[in-house]
Design a protein around this motif. Structure first.
Motif, PDB file in Angstrom:
ATOM      1  N   ASP A 294      10.551   9.378  54.771  1.00 25.75           N
ATOM      2  CA  ASP A 294       9.109   9.653  54.684  1.00 25.75           C
ATOM      3  C   ASP A 294       8.278   8.637  55.453  1.00 25.75           C
ATOM      4  O   ASP A 294       7.325   9.002  56.146  1.00 25.75           O
ATOM      5  N   ILE A 295       8.678   7.375  55.305  1.00 27.84           N
ATOM      6  CA  ILE A 295       7.926   6.324  56.019  1.00 27.84           C
ATOM      7  C   ILE A 295       8.007   6.569  57.527  1.00 27.84           C
ATOM      8  O   ILE A 295       7.010   6.484  58.235  1.00 27.84           O
ATOM      9  N   ILE A 296       9.195   6.922  57.987  1.00 24.66           N
ATOM     10  CA  ILE A 296       9.363   7.158  59.435  1.00 24.66           C
ATOM     11  C   ILE A 296       8.464   8.321  59.870  1.00 24.66           C
ATOM     12  O   ILE A 296       7.734   8.236  60.864  1.00 24.66           O
ATOM     13  N   LYS A 297       8.538   9.392  59.083  1.00 26.63           N
ATOM     14  CA  LYS A 297       7.783  10.596  59.434  1.00 26.63           C
ATOM     15  C   LYS A 297       6.289  10.310  59.486  1.00 26.63           C
ATOM     16  O   LYS A 297       5.592  10.661  60.437  1.00 26.63           O
ATOM     17  N   GLN A 298       5.812   9.660  58.432  1.00 23.80           N
ATOM     18  CA  GLN A 298       4.379   9.361  58.329  1.00 23.80           C
ATOM     19  C   GLN A 298       3.912   8.407  59.422  1.00 23.80           C
ATOM     20  O   GLN A 298       2.895   8.630  60.064  1.00 23.80           O
ATOM     21  N   THR A 299       4.701   7.336  59.623  1.00 22.61           N
ATOM     22  CA  THR A 299       4.306   6.342  60.634  1.00 22.61           C
ATOM     23  C   THR A 299       4.215   7.009  61.995  1.00 22.61           C
ATOM     24  O   THR A 299       3.280   6.771  62.763  1.00 22.61           O
ATOM     25  N   LEU A 300       5.192   7.858  62.271  1.00 21.36           N
ATOM     26  CA  LEU A 300       5.216   8.501  63.572  1.00 21.36           C
ATOM     27  C   LEU A 300       4.023   9.442  63.727  1.00 21.36           C
ATOM     28  O   LEU A 300       3.360   9.474  64.765  1.00 21.36           O
ATOM     29  N   LYS A 301       3.746  10.182  62.650  1.00 23.31           N
ATOM     30  CA  LYS A 301       2.657  11.139  62.719  1.00 23.31           C
ATOM     31  C   LYS A 301       1.311  10.439  62.943  1.00 23.31           C
ATOM     32  O   LYS A 301       0.492  10.874  63.754  1.00 23.31           O
ATOM     33  N   LEU A 302       1.124   9.337  62.232  1.00 27.57           N
ATOM     34  CA  LEU A 302      -0.153   8.636  62.343  1.00 27.57           C
ATOM     35  C   LEU A 302      -0.293   7.832  63.630  1.00 27.57           C
ATOM     36  O   LEU A 302      -1.388   7.542  64.068  1.00 27.57           O
ATOM     37  N   ASN A 303       0.867   7.483  64.219  1.00 23.48           N
ATOM     38  CA  ASN A 303       0.796   6.604  65.399  1.00 23.48           C
ATOM     39  C   ASN A 303       1.437   7.229  66.626  1.00 23.48           C
ATOM     40  O   ASN A 303       1.919   6.513  67.504  1.00 23.48           O
ATOM     41  N   ILE A 304       1.464   8.543  66.661  1.00 21.96           N
ATOM     42  CA  ILE A 304       2.214   9.186  67.733  1.00 21.96           C
ATOM     43  C   ILE A 304       1.728   8.750  69.127  1.00 21.96           C
ATOM     44  O   ILE A 304       2.532   8.606  70.042  1.00 21.96           O
ATOM     45  N   ASP A 305       0.436   8.500  69.244  1.00 22.74           N
ATOM     46  CA  ASP A 305      -0.081   8.084  70.555  1.00 22.74           C
ATOM     47  C   ASP A 305       0.549   6.778  71.026  1.00 22.74           C
ATOM     48  O   ASP A 305       0.796   6.588  72.212  1.00 22.74           O
ATOM     49  N   GLN A 306       0.818   5.893  70.084  1.00 17.09           N
ATOM     50  CA  GLN A 306       1.408   4.608  70.449  1.00 17.09           C
ATOM     51  C   GLN A 306       2.859   4.766  70.913  1.00 17.09           C
ATOM     52  O   GLN A 306       3.296   4.097  71.823  1.00 17.09           O
ATOM     53  N   VAL A 307       3.571   5.675  70.227  1.00 13.03           N
ATOM     54  CA  VAL A 307       4.982   5.847  70.574  1.00 13.03           C
ATOM     55  C   VAL A 307       5.121   6.684  71.848  1.00 13.03           C
ATOM     56  O   VAL A 307       5.964   6.431  72.696  1.00 13.03           O
ATOM     57  N   ALA A 308       4.257   7.673  71.985  1.00  9.89           N
ATOM     58  CA  ALA A 308       4.360   8.570  73.137  1.00  9.89           C
ATOM     59  C   ALA A 308       3.402   8.151  74.248  1.00  9.89           C
ATOM     60  O   ALA A 308       3.034   8.963  75.099  1.00  9.89           O
ATOM     61  N   MET A 309       3.055   6.886  74.269  1.00  3.81           N
ATOM     62  CA  MET A 309       2.034   6.378  75.196  1.00  3.81           C
ATOM     63  C   MET A 309       2.245   6.828  76.638  1.00  3.81           C
ATOM     64  O   MET A 309       1.320   7.258  77.319  1.00  3.81           O
ATOM     65  N   MET A 310       3.499   6.743  77.062  1.00  4.68           N
ATOM     66  CA  MET A 310       3.816   7.113  78.443  1.00  4.68           C
ATOM     67  C   MET A 310       3.336   8.536  78.763  1.00  4.68           C
ATOM     68  O   MET A 310       2.854   8.810  79.853  1.00  4.68           O
ATOM     69  N   TRP A 311       3.443   9.426  77.743  1.00 10.01           N
ATOM     70  CA  TRP A 311       3.107  10.822  78.001  1.00 10.01           C
ATOM     71  C   TRP A 311       1.610  11.050  78.129  1.00 10.01           C
ATOM     72  O   TRP A 311       1.177  11.970  78.799  1.00 10.01           O
TER      73      TRP A 311
END
Ligand code: ATP
Ligand code: MG
Length: 395
Positions: A294-311
């Motif tokens: 759940d933590i992974i899912k939530q963190t990713l959802k809330l911060n997707i721009d940071q992780v997918a920055m390149m895109w």
């Protein structure tokens, strides 16, 4: 505190993990240089998988008897105004060759005098030396519409440097983001030119790499049957980290991240072992708690721009047609050419253009079911989350 960088760090060894097999494989090829067998390679792999990092590490670790050049075409594109030209690429290469030899101050003077005398033997009548730009001690001719001579001068220089020194056994030239060479006027001719010189240079190895899909036409142009290197480039694909490698990587290099078993499975499923995503997701996960699914899912959802920055950056530079094309593939889980032509509101020739351009950027690939699909799961996730949150895809 330990950091997992998302851009190229200065201290490579501090952050670099594993890749022992890839390093051995590439070094084995490179080792033929000193036996007068020039290795030529093409390194492919997903965006963010670590091609640039790996090649930088390999170059850095070569012994003193090998000179190296790392030429990043995206840097030349970024620096210049106007169109990318053959001359600009050759000049940048020349500059890097000079940087490579100037690092060895002890031998530099000796080389330079020999090289300069070699250069003088070349027929450079058409060059104007009067207002020359000196790259340190090499008299660099001003190029006046004399592409042939410039290319001869630059392309032959590495071998001449090796020949003029007992201490140097070889020269390695890495050309990163080589797919951008498609922007010059006659990319075909340029690849053929390189090929023709590499045939006569027994101690100079070229390594081409870039963010490009394995099925793109630029790979064909350089290494296909009809391509300049006609299959002679040894193609090596760099794979994402395996599940176990990712685990070891996190244990060794992360800032004490902890996962439940399912949490780690989720982490691996999201990052797919691509170091760029491993590093960016790790940098936003809490490190004082054990991360579950759940933590992974939530963190990713809330911060997707940071992780997918390149895109975000890449998306911003695509045309509306290319974006529509990508969204269609996303919503339909891929499609073949006929379906795309029937369903998308673009002409056949536009669709061909989208296919070329998106494969040359490593965004789509042609899979075993003969469908075009998106190459990167993070791009898909980013678009899905954006659509869910905003009700529309990024503009
Ligand atoms: N072996 C590794 N160990 C640790 N981190 C790595 C490794 N490989 C890559 N990385 C991390 O991933 C990031 C992306 O790697 P890199 O830029 O080399 O990917 P790439 O394959 O060249 O991507 P692109 O196709 O976009 O150019 C690096 O900045 C680095 O932080
Ligand atoms: Mg790269």
């Amino acid at each position: 505190m330990k950091i997992m960088p998302i851009s190229m760090p200065k201290d490579i060894d501090k952050y670099f993990f594993n890749r022992i097999k890839d390093i051995n494989m590439i070094n084995t090829q490179l080792s033929t240089l000193k036996f007068d067998i020039p290795p030529q390679m093409l390194i492919t792999g997903y965006r963010g998988v670590g091609k640039t990092f790996l090649l930088r590490k390999i170059l850095k670790d070569q012994g003193n008897n090998i000179l190296t050049v790392f030429l990043d075409i995206s840097e030349i594109m970024g620096r210049q105004k106007g169109k990318l030209t053959e001359e600009k690429v050759l000049k940048a290469l020349l500059n890097e060759i000079n940087n490579a030899i100037s690092q060895n101050q002890q031998s530099y003077k000796k080389w330079i005098s020999k090289i300069t005398s070699n250069i003088k033997k070349l027929e450079l009548k058409n060059y104007d030396f009067s207002d020359n730009i000196d790259v340190l001690d090499i008299p660099l001719p001003v190029i006046k519409d004399n592409y042939d001579k410039l290319s001869k001068f630059v392309m032959e220089l590495p071998q001449k440097i090796v020949d003029s020194s007992d201490e140097i056994d070889g020269f390695i030239i890495v050309i990163d983001e080589f797919q951008l060479l498609k922007n010059i006027e006659k990319p075909d001719a340029f690849f053929w030119l390189m090929r023709s010189y590499t045939q006569k240079q027994f101690n100079v190895g070229y390594i081409f790499t870039g963010s490009v899909s394995k099925t793109s036409d630029i790979i064909n142009m350089i290494n296909g049957q009809e391509g300049a290197f006609g299959g002679r480039l040894i193609q090596i694909n760099i794979e994402p980290f395996t599940f176990d490698e990712t685990k070891r990587y996190i244990d060794e290099k992360s800032n004490n991240l902890k996962f439940t078993d399912n949490g780690f499975k989720r982490f691996y499923a999201c990052t797919r072992g691509i170091p760029l995503y491993i590093n960016s997701l790790s940098s936003i996960l809490p490190n004082n708690v054990v991360c579950d699914e759940d933590i992974i899912k939530q963190t990713l959802k809330l911060n997707i721009d940071q992780v997918a920055m390149m895109w975000i950056y890449i998306w911003g530079r695509l045309s509306q047609g290319e974006k529509d094309f990508i969204v269609y593939l996303l919503e339909n889980d891929g499609a073949n050419r006929e379906t795309l032509e029937a369903q998308l509101d673009y002409s056949k020739s536009s669709i061909s253009r989208f296919i070329d351009s998106l494969s040359n950027q490593g965004i789509i690939e042609f899979n075993r079911d003969k469908k075009f699909v998106l190459s990167d799961k993070m791009l898909q996730l980013w678009l899905k989350i954006k659509f869910e949150t905003n009700g529309f895809y990024p503009l």
